[in-house]
Design an enzyme around this catalytic site. Structure first.
Site, mmCIF file in Angstrom:
data_model
loop_
_atom_site.group_PDB
_atom_site.id
_atom_site.type_symbol
_atom_site.label_atom_id
_atom_site.label_comp_id
_atom_site.label_asym_id
_atom_site.label_seq_id
_atom_site.Cartn_x
_atom_site.Cartn_y
_atom_site.Cartn_z
ATOM 1 N N SER A 173 2.760 6.381 15.064
ATOM 2 C CA SER A 173 3.839 6.742 15.992
ATOM 3 C C SER A 173 3.307 7.448 17.235
ATOM 4 O O SER A 173 3.923 7.398 18.296
ATOM 5 C CB SER A 173 4.861 7.639 15.285
ATOM 6 O OG SER A 173 4.235 8.792 14.742
ATOM 7 N N HIS B 234 -7.312 9.867 -1.871
ATOM 8 C CA HIS B 234 -6.622 9.851 -0.582
ATOM 9 C C HIS B 234 -7.425 10.536 0.531
ATOM 10 O O HIS B 234 -7.449 10.065 1.673
ATOM 11 C CB HIS B 234 -5.247 10.515 -0.717
ATOM 12 C CG HIS B 234 -4.235 10.016 0.247
ATOM 13 N ND1 HIS B 234 -2.889 9.948 -0.041
ATOM 14 C CD2 HIS B 234 -4.350 9.545 1.513
ATOM 15 C CE1 HIS B 234 -2.226 9.467 1.004
ATOM 16 N NE2 HIS B 234 -3.099 9.224 1.958
ATOM 17 N N ASP C 36 0.838 -1.188 0.000
ATOM 18 C CA ASP C 36 0.000 0.000 0.000
ATOM 19 C C ASP C 36 0.879 1.246 0.000
ATOM 20 O O ASP C 36 1.684 1.449 0.915
ATOM 21 C CB ASP C 36 -0.908 0.012 1.240
ATOM 22 C CG ASP C 36 -1.812 1.233 1.274
ATOM 23 O OD1 ASP C 36 -2.866 1.192 0.612
ATOM 24 O OD2 ASP C 36 -1.464 2.227 1.944
ATOM 25 N N SER D 7 6.181 -0.943 8.886
ATOM 26 C CA SER D 7 7.455 -1.061 9.587
ATOM 27 C C SER D 7 8.567 -1.098 8.550
ATOM 28 O O SER D 7 8.344 -1.488 7.395
ATOM 29 C CB SER D 7 7.508 -2.321 10.453
ATOM 30 O OG SER D 7 8.754 -2.388 11.140
ATOM 31 N N TYR E 86 3.593 10.032 -0.378
ATOM 32 C CA TYR E 86 4.612 9.450 0.502
ATOM 33 C C TYR E 86 6.020 9.714 -0.023
ATOM 34 O O TYR E 86 7.003 9.527 0.697
ATOM 35 C CB TYR E 86 4.410 7.940 0.654
ATOM 36 C CG TYR E 86 3.090 7.525 1.252
ATOM 37 C CD1 TYR E 86 2.244 8.441 1.872
ATOM 38 C CD2 TYR E 86 2.669 6.195 1.196
ATOM 39 C CE1 TYR E 86 1.023 8.053 2.412
ATOM 40 C CE2 TYR E 86 1.450 5.790 1.740
ATOM 41 C CZ TYR E 86 0.636 6.727 2.332
ATOM 42 O OH TYR E 86 -0.567 6.330 2.853
ATOM 43 N N LYS F 228 -2.515 6.224 -4.445
ATOM 44 C CA LYS F 228 -3.597 7.145 -4.103
ATOM 45 C C LYS F 228 -3.469 8.482 -4.824
ATOM 46 O O LYS F 228 -2.356 8.985 -5.032
ATOM 47 C CB LYS F 228 -3.626 7.381 -2.589
ATOM 48 C CG LYS F 228 -3.709 6.090 -1.772
ATOM 49 C CD LYS F 228 -3.670 6.365 -0.274
ATOM 50 C CE LYS F 228 -3.577 5.069 0.516
ATOM 51 N NZ LYS F 228 -2.214 4.505 0.487
#
Length: 322
Positions: free
Chosen positions: A218, A108, A45, A260, A50, A75
């Site tokens: 986070s 998005h 994904d 991760s 990003y 997206k």
């Protein structure tokens, strides 16, 4: 346990565990993708915003796994909701990933950023006072943007289309006007923000739900992994707290997107298990109690920084100009 679910429009199957790539830095995301594919993940994904799609695409090629065996998602970013920008933006994603098609393309956010006066879209356009430039009309009229996404399906460039961060009201509006129905709604879901009503509503509409930040991102991951109920179940089942949380979401028939860049965690996150009825019901009951007592907490909320306080409500769904 179910390893894939059926997408109702294309009849394609989507793997129910994906590697999330949000906040994965350059130099880290590529090895993470390779580690995930080596572990057994077949769903990646990603998103244009990003800013790591080139490395993701290179890692997919390096892995040696055939493209046809990988379910790849990207997206449409907020700056490209204008109909004339959707297709070029999509082609840019294909170019960055080095692929000829996507398995799924998602809107998005239900927010359209305005294009500055020079007519050049920018990722985060702001005025001289630092305020985000929002195209209010296009944000309400997301159906116009959706129609351009439908054309990408018609052209064979993407197999499935869906949305992210849509409220039930916005989904109702989209379903009322869409020629091609959204196959998924990707939203934040975790123990602190379980979204039971959203999941139940989407299931009734044959819309699959993808859970991003399943471990709280986070902001909340530490608190989640130390939560007494989660730790107790982990001890009793001899699994990690993360595996307990991911298994619970998977058992709710959600598509989970753990992120991760650490190979050991990537592998651990992939090895979910079936919770006992007692443990599953406990997590269901306690998470629903958080909702009824108003104690849920989002990990991801750009509403203030973007100046769109109604992003999570249905207030911005005024009739669009069709």
């Amino acid at each position: 346990m179910t390893s894939s679910l059926l997408l109702h429009t294309s009849k394609q199957r989507i793997p129910t565990i994906a590697l999330g790539t949000w906040q994965s830095l350059p130099g880290e995301v590529g090895p993470a993708v390779i580690a995930a594919l080596k572990t057994g993940y077949r769903h990646i994904d990603g998103a244009w915003i990003y800013n790591n799609e080139v490395e993701v695409g290179a890692a997919i090629k390096e892995s040696g796994i055939p493209r046809k065996d990988i379910f790849l998602t990207s997206k449409l970013w907020n700056s490209f909701h204008n109909p004339q920008h959707v297709s070029p933006h999509f082609r840019d994603t294909l170019s960055r990933l080095g692929v000829t098609y996507l398995d799924m393309y998602l809107m998005h956010w239900p927010v359209a950023f305005a294009v500055p006066p020079d007519d050049i879209p920018r990722p985060f356009p702001r005025d001289k006072k630092g305020r985000m430039l929002i195209d209010r009309e296009l944000s309400e009229d997301f159906v116009t943007t959706w129609r351009e996404m439908e054309k990408l399906v018609d052209e064979g460039k993407v197999k499935n289309i869906g949305v992210c961060n849509f409220s039930i009201g916005r989904l109702e509006k989209l379903l009322a006007h869409a020629r091609i129905k959204p196959v998924v709604n990707q939203v934040e879901i975790n123990y602190f923000f379980p979204q039971h009503e959203m999941v139940d509503w989407c299931k009734a509409q044959n819309i699959l739900v993808e859970a991003y930040s399943p471990l709280g991102s986070s902001r909340n991951v530490g608190r989640l992994l130390r939560h007494p109920t989660i730790v107790k179940i982990a001890d009793e089942t001899q699994h990690t707290p993360a595996q307990v949380l991911l298994s619970w979401l998977h058992q709710r028939e959600l598509i989970i997107l753990p992120k991760s860049v650490h190979p050991d965690r990537i592998e651990s996150n992939f090895h979910i298990f079936e919770l006992s009825r007692e443990h599953f019901d406990l997590l269901q009951t306690e998470s629903k109690k958080l909702e009824t007592t108003g104690k849920t907490e989002r990990s991801v909320d750009p509403s203030k920084s973007w100046g769109v306080p109604d992003i999570w409500t249905d207030d911005a769904t005024s009739p669009a100009k069709m």
